[in-house]
Design an enzyme around this catalytic site. Structure first.
Site, PDB file in Angstrom:
ATOM      1  N   ARG B 126       0.811  -1.234   0.000  1.00  0.00           N
ATOM      2  CA  ARG B 126       0.000   0.000   0.000  1.00  0.00           C
ATOM      3  C   ARG B 126       0.832   1.266   0.000  1.00  0.00           C
ATOM      4  O   ARG B 126       0.371   2.317   0.433  1.00  0.00           O
ATOM      5  CB  ARG B 126      -0.972   0.034   1.178  1.00  0.00           C
ATOM      6  CG  ARG B 126      -1.938  -1.124   1.185  1.00  0.00           C
ATOM      7  CD  ARG B 126      -3.083  -0.928   2.148  1.00  0.00           C
ATOM      8  NE  ARG B 126      -4.013  -2.028   2.025  1.00  0.00           N
ATOM      9  CZ  ARG B 126      -3.872  -3.187   2.678  1.00  0.00           C
ATOM     10  NH1 ARG B 126      -2.862  -3.361   3.491  1.00  0.00           N
ATOM     11  NH2 ARG B 126      -4.755  -4.145   2.497  1.00  0.00           N
ATOM     12  N   GLU B 241      -4.714  17.584 -10.414  1.00  0.00           N
ATOM     13  CA  GLU B 241      -5.344  17.937 -11.687  1.00  0.00           C
ATOM     14  C   GLU B 241      -6.828  18.235 -11.553  1.00  0.00           C
ATOM     15  O   GLU B 241      -7.674  17.616 -12.205  1.00  0.00           O
ATOM     16  CB  GLU B 241      -5.111  16.834 -12.741  1.00  0.00           C
ATOM     17  CG  GLU B 241      -5.530  17.320 -14.125  1.00  0.00           C
ATOM     18  CD  GLU B 241      -4.881  16.576 -15.285  1.00  0.00           C
ATOM     19  OE1 GLU B 241      -3.969  15.782 -15.058  1.00  0.00           O
ATOM     20  OE2 GLU B 241      -5.283  16.844 -16.427  1.00  0.00           O
ATOM     21  N   HIS B 269       6.395  10.172 -28.460  1.00  0.00           N
ATOM     22  CA  HIS B 269       5.466  11.061 -27.766  1.00  0.00           C
ATOM     23  C   HIS B 269       5.827  12.531 -27.996  1.00  0.00           C
ATOM     24  O   HIS B 269       4.967  13.351 -28.356  1.00  0.00           O
ATOM     25  CB  HIS B 269       5.468  10.728 -26.273  1.00  0.00           C
ATOM     26  CG  HIS B 269       4.613  11.629 -25.452  1.00  0.00           C
ATOM     27  ND1 HIS B 269       3.234  11.607 -25.521  1.00  0.00           N
ATOM     28  CD2 HIS B 269       4.931  12.591 -24.550  1.00  0.00           C
ATOM     29  CE1 HIS B 269       2.737  12.513 -24.687  1.00  0.00           C
ATOM     30  NE2 HIS B 269       3.746  13.130 -24.078  1.00  0.00           N
TER      31      HIS B 269
HETATM   32  N1  LIG Z   1       4.235  10.579 -15.310  1.00  0.00           N
HETATM   33  C1  LIG Z   1       4.178  11.637 -16.090  1.00  0.00           C
HETATM   34  O1  LIG Z   1       3.808  12.722 -15.654  1.00  0.00           O
HETATM   35  C2  LIG Z   1       4.609  11.502 -17.528  1.00  0.00           C
HETATM   36  C3  LIG Z   1       4.779  12.650 -18.310  1.00  0.00           C
HETATM   37  C4  LIG Z   1       5.227  12.484 -19.618  1.00  0.00           C
HETATM   38  C5  LIG Z   1       5.463  11.226 -20.139  1.00  0.00           C
HETATM   39  N2  LIG Z   1       5.275  10.131 -19.348  1.00  0.00           N
HETATM   40  C6  LIG Z   1       5.550   8.786 -19.851  1.00  0.00           C
HETATM   41  O2  LIG Z   1       6.936   8.704 -20.156  1.00  0.00           O
HETATM   42  C7  LIG Z   1       7.127   7.678 -21.127  1.00  0.00           C
HETATM   43  C8  LIG Z   1       8.085   8.157 -22.168  1.00  0.00           C
HETATM   44  O3  LIG Z   1       9.298   8.505 -21.520  1.00  0.00           O
HETATM   45  P1  LIG Z   1      10.695   8.416 -22.273  1.00  0.00           P
HETATM   46  O4  LIG Z   1      10.594   9.158 -23.544  1.00  0.00           O
HETATM   47  O5  LIG Z   1      11.724   8.798 -21.295  1.00  0.00           O
HETATM   48  O6  LIG Z   1      10.742   6.876 -22.704  1.00  0.00           O
HETATM   49  P2  LIG Z   1      11.659   5.643 -22.266  1.00  0.00           P
HETATM   50  O7  LIG Z   1      11.755   5.539 -20.813  1.00  0.00           O
HETATM   51  O8  LIG Z   1      11.118   4.490 -22.988  1.00  0.00           O
HETATM   52  O9  LIG Z   1      13.098   6.042 -22.863  1.00  0.00           O
HETATM   53  C9  LIG Z   1      13.249   6.136 -24.255  1.00  0.00           C
HETATM   54  C10 LIG Z   1      14.301   5.150 -24.790  1.00  0.00           C
HETATM   55  O10 LIG Z   1      15.586   5.613 -24.420  1.00  0.00           O
HETATM   56  C11 LIG Z   1      16.322   4.616 -23.737  1.00  0.00           C
HETATM   57  N3  LIG Z   1      17.127   5.351 -22.766  1.00  0.00           N
HETATM   58  C12 LIG Z   1      16.679   5.994 -21.666  1.00  0.00           C
HETATM   59  N4  LIG Z   1      17.675   6.655 -21.094  1.00  0.00           N
HETATM   60  C13 LIG Z   1      18.791   6.397 -21.821  1.00  0.00           C
HETATM   61  C14 LIG Z   1      20.139   6.802 -21.705  1.00  0.00           C
HETATM   62  N5  LIG Z   1      20.496   7.665 -20.748  1.00  0.00           N
HETATM   63  N6  LIG Z   1      21.011   6.335 -22.594  1.00  0.00           N
HETATM   64  C15 LIG Z   1      20.613   5.517 -23.585  1.00  0.00           C
HETATM   65  N7  LIG Z   1      19.355   5.126 -23.771  1.00  0.00           N
HETATM   66  C16 LIG Z   1      18.453   5.564 -22.878  1.00  0.00           C
HETATM   67  C17 LIG Z   1      15.314   3.691 -23.166  1.00  0.00           C
HETATM   68  O11 LIG Z   1      15.825   2.403 -23.015  1.00  0.00           O
HETATM   69  C18 LIG Z   1      14.192   3.746 -24.205  1.00  0.00           C
HETATM   70  O12 LIG Z   1      14.463   2.811 -25.211  1.00  0.00           O
HETATM   71  C19 LIG Z   1       5.753   7.340 -21.674  1.00  0.00           C
HETATM   72  O13 LIG Z   1       5.355   6.085 -21.173  1.00  0.00           O
HETATM   73  C20 LIG Z   1       4.849   8.441 -21.118  1.00  0.00           C
HETATM   74  O14 LIG Z   1       3.520   7.992 -20.878  1.00  0.00           O
HETATM   75  C21 LIG Z   1       4.853  10.259 -18.067  1.00  0.00           C
HETATM   76 ZN   LIG Z   2       3.688  14.691 -22.630  1.00  0.00          ZN
END
Ligand SMILES: NC(=O)c1ccc[n+]([C@@H]2O[C@H](COP(=O)([O-])OP(=O)(O)OC[C@H]3O[C@@H](n4cnc5c(N)ncnc54)[C@H](O)[C@@H]3O)[C@@H](O)[C@H]2O)c1
Ligand SMILES: [Zn+2]
Ligand SMILES: NC(=O)c1ccc[n+]([C@@H]2O[C@H](COP(=O)([O-])OP(=O)(O)OC[C@H]3O[C@@H](n4cnc5c(N)ncnc54)[C@H](O)[C@@H]3O)[C@@H](O)[C@H]2O)c1
Ligand SMILES: [Zn+2]
Lengths: 367, 367
Positions: B126, B241, B269
């Site tokens: 939890r 929100e 994204h």
């Molecule tokens: N919680 C929130 O408020 C919020 C806001 C925006 C987006 N998101 C979420 O975030 C996700 C997208 O995040 P993202 O773009 O970071 O994606 P991700 O975590 O998948 O990273 C993108 C790619 O880069 C690689 N990677 C990450 N860091 C690296 C590094 N330092 N060196 C080499 N490779 C690396 C990862 O393995 C992955 O293949 C989505 O699921 C989205 O829904 C959440």
């Molecule tokens: Zn976003």
């Protein structure tokens, strides 16, 4: 027809009322509106097969008459439904029914449905409203306090949240269809609430045991009101189990171990903690409490039809192992909730595991 | 070596610090202790395959040197890991590693790992403590604000919680291994934070675009500091929100529809919301905003390597359908975040769907 009772779980802006009485469900529409359940967003009622058969039609029609748009989701009866796969399926049903951030999930059933549907409400779109409609006696415990959860194959209740309901509707009429074994098992937690908090109520349970077992609405209404009141008082003081809330675990250290070793199913939860509470009482006397802590505990549990003897075929080593896994012995000692008198307990953090082993053996020789 | 920066997300008793700078991970042990992460209970670091390869050894050894007992759980890279089955598996690993109520889960990775590990921390027993170690530029957004979630086969991010971390450690060195496409995609949310809150910062992004794309630590440190600051300011005013937080969705109504229609993967994204922000800017001008809202928005996004044109093969009807599903048209109107000037937006609740359709068509003809 018996009295209708109302009490409030005091939790600041998360406070909510519990209504207890015969025919409360007839007023569900009015009470929903009164407590801010939006009529504009769809509602999903979650129930299990056995409960839905008896009690879903009434609740659904009352809410529809009040203007609510209702979807229903029925899960198989039993602990097996408290799984992530049923959880995922319910989220899918909520999506298909168009539930939005203003929607409400209603749990119609016992602790299984309450815990499961509550965790869906806690998680769907990061949390939507939730109403508890408990239909078992045990659920007087599970519907108060906001603990919701599903099980992991490796551990019970390990995946969950604190998510308080908007209101609790406890209709005594729904309890009339309960199987007798579930009646006694539910009374185990009622008696527990007396044992930790209110000696007079323990006496009352003893004197009214026959009426309770016969599901007499006046007796039942009073017992559930008292049980919910104790739970609410404890939870109000310690919502997130930092300290005091632990006293609600009287009988549960041994009880959980028995459930695990017997295999879930042989002993109902209430039965296992009945034996566990007798164990805690024995322990208490060994640690210096007056003898009546043991005799009264055992007597009142037997009066409401509960087992007090540990099934002899359960292996003591396995029980000790399960307890160690549950709470972690630290250098041969463990934490136990121990009565100091009827109606009063303390948290003892240094009970020796050797003593607990003796108590387990004694529980097998209990009459 | 660049400056180290610190800022606080103000959320009353849930406030927490963000540390940004080169080599922050070297100090992880000290910072963990300083911020109350217990050394007595095991910690689990969650990461993905690609990130773990580059950055797990350092973090793990620093924490072990500081006396922490560390378990690691590595998930496949990519959005597919934000599922309930990976979630269940992580809970199992946490159980096997002996994580207890005082334990902490550390997310080492981008938004996928942060959202997933955060939801495990929110749900395990939890709710236990949680530390974010973001390794993508996009994660400056996802690691601030406490939204954690996994996906359901029928909808993204639909299962989740609000669970704030204890601290955020943003080591610029980890960003040096990011693939170029992820650099630009992450800058999309950085620019967004300028567009909704701070016109000067939008100008700064334009002037420093080359340095940002080259991962210059000074430029990157400043941009992430500003981006996190805007997000923190908005979240502090509206944690759950209810109203203001919606402005963070600039470009996301169209953007989410594009991701869904293109099939997750074709557009990242950040790329999808870049196109969405150009759409919002076009919409703004049609609703009376000055022309530069459109020209500046488009210019700065192109400067940081982002697409601003909607792929022509995506079907307009499908995009409109996806938007309706996402936000619900009400009698031909929908809610949109619309800029009124660079650095300032408003929530417009009555944008006509016909106008949105025209904008989608125009976006296909964008250069
Ligand atoms: N919680 C929130 O408020 C919020 C806001 C925006 C987006 N998101 C979420 O975030 C996700 C997208 O995040 P993202 O773009 O970071 O994606 P991700 O975590 O998948 O990273 C993108 C790619 O880069 C690689 N990677 C990450 N860091 C690296 C590094 N330092 N060196 C080499 N490779 C690396 C990862 O393995 C992955 O293949 C989505 O699921 C989205 O829904 C959440
Ligand atoms: Zn976003
Ligand atoms: N959240 C909490 O604080 C808390 C506290 C205690 C127990 N629990 C949980 O509660 C669960 C046990 O609750 P329970 O004993 O109510 O189990 P349950 O919900 O499985 O109900 C017991 C059985 O009775 C049937 N039933 C329920 N109401 C009925 C009715 N009115 N008429 C006929 N049949 C009916 C059910 O179908 C089921 O087969 C466990 O999963 C336990 O972990 C939670
Ligand atoms: Zn119990």
């Amino acid at each position: 027809m018996g009295d209708k009772r109302e009490l409030t779980v005091e939790l600041g802006e998360r406070s909510y009322p519990i209504y207890i009485g015969e025919g409360i469900l007839e007023d569900a529409g009015k009470l929903f509106v009164q407590h801010g359940i939006s009529i504009k967003s769809p509602i999903m009622i979650v129930s299990d097969v056995a409960v839905a058969k008896h009690h879903l039609p009434l609740l659904q029609s009352v809410l529809e008459e009040a203007g609510y748009s209702i979807a229903t989701a029925i899960v198989p009866s039993g602990e097996g439904s408290k799984s992530l796969s049923v959880f995922e399926d319910l989220v899918g049903q909520a999506l298909k029914a168009g539930l939005d951030r203003k929607s409400t999930i209603v749990a119609l059933g016992g602790g299984v449905v309450g815990d499961l549907a509550g965790y869906v409400a806690a998680s769907y779109m990061r949390g939507i409203k939730f109403v508890q409609v408990p239909t078992t006696i045990l659920a007087h415990d599970s519907s108060v306090g906001g603990k919701v959860a599903v099980n992991h194959p490796l551990a019970k209740n390990i995946i969950g949240a604190f998510h308080q309901p908007e209101l609790v509707l406890y209709d005594l009429n729904t309890l009339q269809t309960l199987p007798p074994r579930d009646v006694s098992a539910g009374l185990s937690e009622v008696v527990k609430h007396g044992l930790i908090w209110d000696a007079e109520f323990v006496t009352w349970c003893d004197e009214n045991a026959e009426r309770l077992l016969a599901l007499d609405p006046d007796a039942l209404g009073y017992a559930l009101y008292k049980g919910c009141s104790v739970k609410a008082a404890v939870v109000s003081r310690d919502e997130r189990e930092n300290d005091l809330r632990a006293i609600l675990n009287l009988g549960h250290t041994i009880g959980h171990a028995l459930e695990a070793v017997a295999g879930y199913g042989e002993l109902l939860h209430g039965e296992a903690i009945s034996i566990g509470m007798v164990g805690s009482a024995r322990l208490a006397v060994r640690l210096g409490a007056p003898e009546d802590v043991y005799t009264v505990t055992k007597h009142v549990l037997r009066r409401v039809g509960l087992p007090t003897k540990l099934p002899a075929h359960l292996d003591t080593n396995a029980i000790m192992d399960a307890m160690m896994h549950d709470k972690k012995f630290q250098e041969g000692t463990m934490v136990f909730i121990v009565p100091v008198a009827i109606g009063q307990v303390e948290i003892n953090k240094s009970v020796s595991s050797a003593l607990v082993r003796e108590i387990v053996e004694e529980l097998k020789r209990e009459e």
